[in-house]
Scaffold this motif. Structure first.
Motif, PDB file in Angstrom:
ATOM      1  N   LEU A  80     -51.884 -47.316  -5.217  1.00  0.00           N
ATOM      2  CA  LEU A  80     -51.537 -48.670  -6.321  1.00  0.00           C
ATOM      3  C   LEU A  80     -51.691 -47.367  -7.586  1.00  0.00           C
ATOM      4  O   LEU A  80     -52.313 -47.400  -7.338  1.00  0.00           O
ATOM      5  N   PHE A  81     -50.876 -47.793  -8.205  1.00  0.00           N
ATOM      6  CA  PHE A  81     -51.489 -45.998  -9.342  1.00  0.00           C
ATOM      7  C   PHE A  81     -52.116 -47.528 -10.582  1.00  0.00           C
ATOM      8  O   PHE A  81     -51.860 -47.920 -10.765  1.00  0.00           O
ATOM      9  N   THR A  82     -52.659 -47.252 -10.988  1.00  0.00           N
ATOM     10  CA  THR A  82     -53.892 -47.317 -11.781  1.00  0.00           C
ATOM     11  C   THR A  82     -53.915 -47.370 -13.295  1.00  0.00           C
ATOM     12  O   THR A  82     -53.840 -46.020 -13.235  1.00  0.00           O
ATOM     13  N   ILE A  83     -52.833 -47.193 -14.512  1.00  0.00           N
ATOM     14  CA  ILE A  83     -52.995 -47.868 -15.549  1.00  0.00           C
ATOM     15  C   ILE A  83     -54.387 -47.778 -16.323  1.00  0.00           C
ATOM     16  O   ILE A  83     -54.651 -49.641 -16.847  1.00  0.00           O
ATOM     17  N   GLU A  84     -54.555 -47.033 -17.005  1.00  0.00           N
ATOM     18  CA  GLU A  84     -55.790 -46.561 -18.055  1.00  0.00           C
ATOM     19  C   GLU A  84     -55.485 -47.581 -19.118  1.00  0.00           C
ATOM     20  O   GLU A  84     -54.423 -47.461 -19.605  1.00  0.00           O
ATOM     21  N   SER A  88     -52.996 -43.253 -24.654  1.00  0.00           N
ATOM     22  CA  SER A  88     -51.983 -42.981 -25.317  1.00  0.00           C
ATOM     23  C   SER A  88     -51.086 -42.013 -24.256  1.00  0.00           C
ATOM     24  O   SER A  88     -51.937 -41.912 -23.352  1.00  0.00           O
ATOM     25  N   LEU A  89     -49.905 -42.064 -24.245  1.00  0.00           N
ATOM     26  CA  LEU A  89     -48.749 -41.526 -23.960  1.00  0.00           C
ATOM     27  C   LEU A  89     -49.244 -40.344 -24.052  1.00  0.00           C
ATOM     28  O   LEU A  89     -48.640 -39.477 -23.339  1.00  0.00           O
ATOM     29  N   GLN A  90     -49.091 -39.901 -25.133  1.00  0.00           N
ATOM     30  CA  GLN A  90     -48.910 -38.472 -25.412  1.00  0.00           C
ATOM     31  C   GLN A  90     -50.356 -37.829 -25.815  1.00  0.00           C
ATOM     32  O   GLN A  90     -50.338 -37.252 -26.051  1.00  0.00           O
ATOM     33  N   PHE A  91     -52.025 -38.417 -25.358  1.00  0.00           N
ATOM     34  CA  PHE A  91     -53.300 -37.244 -25.723  1.00  0.00           C
ATOM     35  C   PHE A  91     -53.928 -37.528 -24.711  1.00  0.00           C
ATOM     36  O   PHE A  91     -54.569 -36.647 -24.494  1.00  0.00           O
ATOM     37  N   GLY A  92     -53.096 -38.137 -23.670  1.00  0.00           N
ATOM     38  CA  GLY A  92     -54.382 -37.919 -22.886  1.00  0.00           C
ATOM     39  C   GLY A  92     -55.961 -38.007 -22.928  1.00  0.00           C
ATOM     40  O   GLY A  92     -57.011 -37.308 -22.296  1.00  0.00           O
ATOM     41  N   ASP A  93     -56.137 -39.506 -23.096  1.00  0.00           N
ATOM     42  CA  ASP A  93     -57.399 -40.080 -23.329  1.00  0.00           C
ATOM     43  C   ASP A  93     -58.760 -40.074 -21.936  1.00  0.00           C
ATOM     44  O   ASP A  93     -59.528 -39.704 -22.489  1.00  0.00           O
ATOM     45  N   ASN A 214     -51.400 -44.078 -31.031  1.00  0.00           N
ATOM     46  CA  ASN A 214     -50.275 -44.221 -30.989  1.00  0.00           C
ATOM     47  C   ASN A 214     -49.791 -43.937 -29.703  1.00  0.00           C
ATOM     48  O   ASN A 214     -50.041 -43.386 -28.472  1.00  0.00           O
ATOM     49  N   TRP A 215     -48.083 -44.602 -29.144  1.00  0.00           N
ATOM     50  CA  TRP A 215     -47.672 -44.903 -28.031  1.00  0.00           C
ATOM     51  C   TRP A 215     -48.663 -45.839 -26.916  1.00  0.00           C
ATOM     52  O   TRP A 215     -48.703 -44.885 -25.815  1.00  0.00           O
ATOM     53  N   SER A 216     -49.747 -46.669 -27.275  1.00  0.00           N
ATOM     54  CA  SER A 216     -51.060 -46.481 -26.627  1.00  0.00           C
ATOM     55  C   SER A 216     -50.533 -48.686 -26.243  1.00  0.00           C
ATOM     56  O   SER A 216     -49.990 -49.199 -27.138  1.00  0.00           O
ATOM     57  N   ILE A 217     -50.811 -49.190 -25.402  1.00  0.00           N
ATOM     58  CA  ILE A 217     -51.289 -50.327 -24.617  1.00  0.00           C
ATOM     59  C   ILE A 217     -52.487 -50.524 -24.770  1.00  0.00           C
ATOM     60  O   ILE A 217     -53.072 -50.457 -23.841  1.00  0.00           O
ATOM     61  N   GLU A 218     -53.237 -52.102 -25.333  1.00  0.00           N
ATOM     62  CA  GLU A 218     -54.220 -52.395 -25.346  1.00  0.00           C
ATOM     63  C   GLU A 218     -53.849 -53.874 -24.473  1.00  0.00           C
ATOM     64  O   GLU A 218     -53.452 -55.113 -24.940  1.00  0.00           O
TER      65      GLU A 218
END
Length: 257
Positions: A80-84, A88-93, A214-218
């Motif tokens: 199961l892949f967990t999405i944080e 952001s897709l671009q910054f690796g937070d 940027n390019w993130s979903i909360e």
């Protein structure tokens, strides 16, 4: 004979300087256990030859997709892949591993819904292959958008597809009767944990303020019900355009979906 030898040396020198070579140290690495790393390396090599300026987040997503389709990707222990949340897709937070999972899931979503043609079928449209992303010479979002708009009968840009992906990560509903299954993934399972926001009538913390990357979903949910002596009482409204206010000071495009 002398001219032949000189020509041979020139060809050998050219090949030596221009061939792509992998060096794999068999001590202490067992080559049989290095297939995932080799898949990553081959993906980078292929991408570099098409576009040496491609952005890192695209390359990382394609690296892990390459390992997956060759059968060598390390899967989560529960598959199961967990999405944080709010990553952001671009910054690796949130660290490399969580970033890799998110970018791989994005590439798998693109593969399932937009670039799903069979590469072994001579009749396949080349614009519907994942290689279309690799071969596009634009970088980052511009490259993904260029590849997407080349897919036959597709007029969605990357912003549209990003929204679809964000909903699919949350719902993971692959039922084809619901918008042709666009809000789910068939080959992998994903999950995300929304942030829970209690309301000021109980917590004293509302209103809540924060930044959107940027390019993130909360993913957010309200704590609607409060236990009182008279029973449970609904004290919070739904999220909508009235209760969720965006007051960004830049030109970012922020949407409620």
């Amino acid at each position: 004979m002398k001219n032949y030898i000189i020509f041979y040396k020139l060809v050998a020198k050219y090949l030596l300087l221009n061939l792509d070579i992998f060096y794999l140290d068999s001590d202490p690495q067992d080559p049989g256990e290095a297939m995932e790393g080799l898949a990553h390396g081959l993906s980078r090599l292929i991408n570099y030859n098409y576009d040496p300026l491609e952005e890192e987040w695209i390359l990382s997503g394609l690296d892990h997709f390459a390992a997956y389709i060759t059968g060598h990707k390390t899967m989560p222990t529960d598959s199961l892949f967990t999405i944080e949340n709010d990553n952001s897709l671009q910054f690796g937070d949130f660290g490399r591993e969580k970033e890799f999972s998110q970018l791989f899931v994005l590439m798998e979503f693109l593969h399932e819904h937009y670039f799903s043609a069979d590469p072994f079928d001579e009749q396949s449209n080349i614009n519907q292959l994942m290689s279309a992303i690799v071969q596009d010479t634009l970088q980052g979002v511009a490259g993904l958008e260029s590849a997407l708009l080349s897919v036959p009968n597709n007029d969605k840009d990357f912003e549209d597809v990003f929204t679809e992906w964000a909903i699919a990560v949350h719902l993971d509903n692959e039922d084809n009767s619901w918008d042709s299954g666009i809000y789910g993934l068939t080959n992998i399972d994903v999950q995300v944990f929304p942030s829970t926001f209690p309301w000021g009538t109980t917590s004293g913390y509302a209103p809540y303020t924060g930044n959107v990357k940027n390019w993130s979903i909360e993913y957010m949910q309200t704590e609607k019900w409060i236990e009182k002596t008279s029973g449970w009482e609904n004290k919070s409204p739904d999220f909508n355009d009235s209760t969720l206010v965006f007051n960004a000071t830049d030109s970012s495009d922020v949407e409620l979906i």
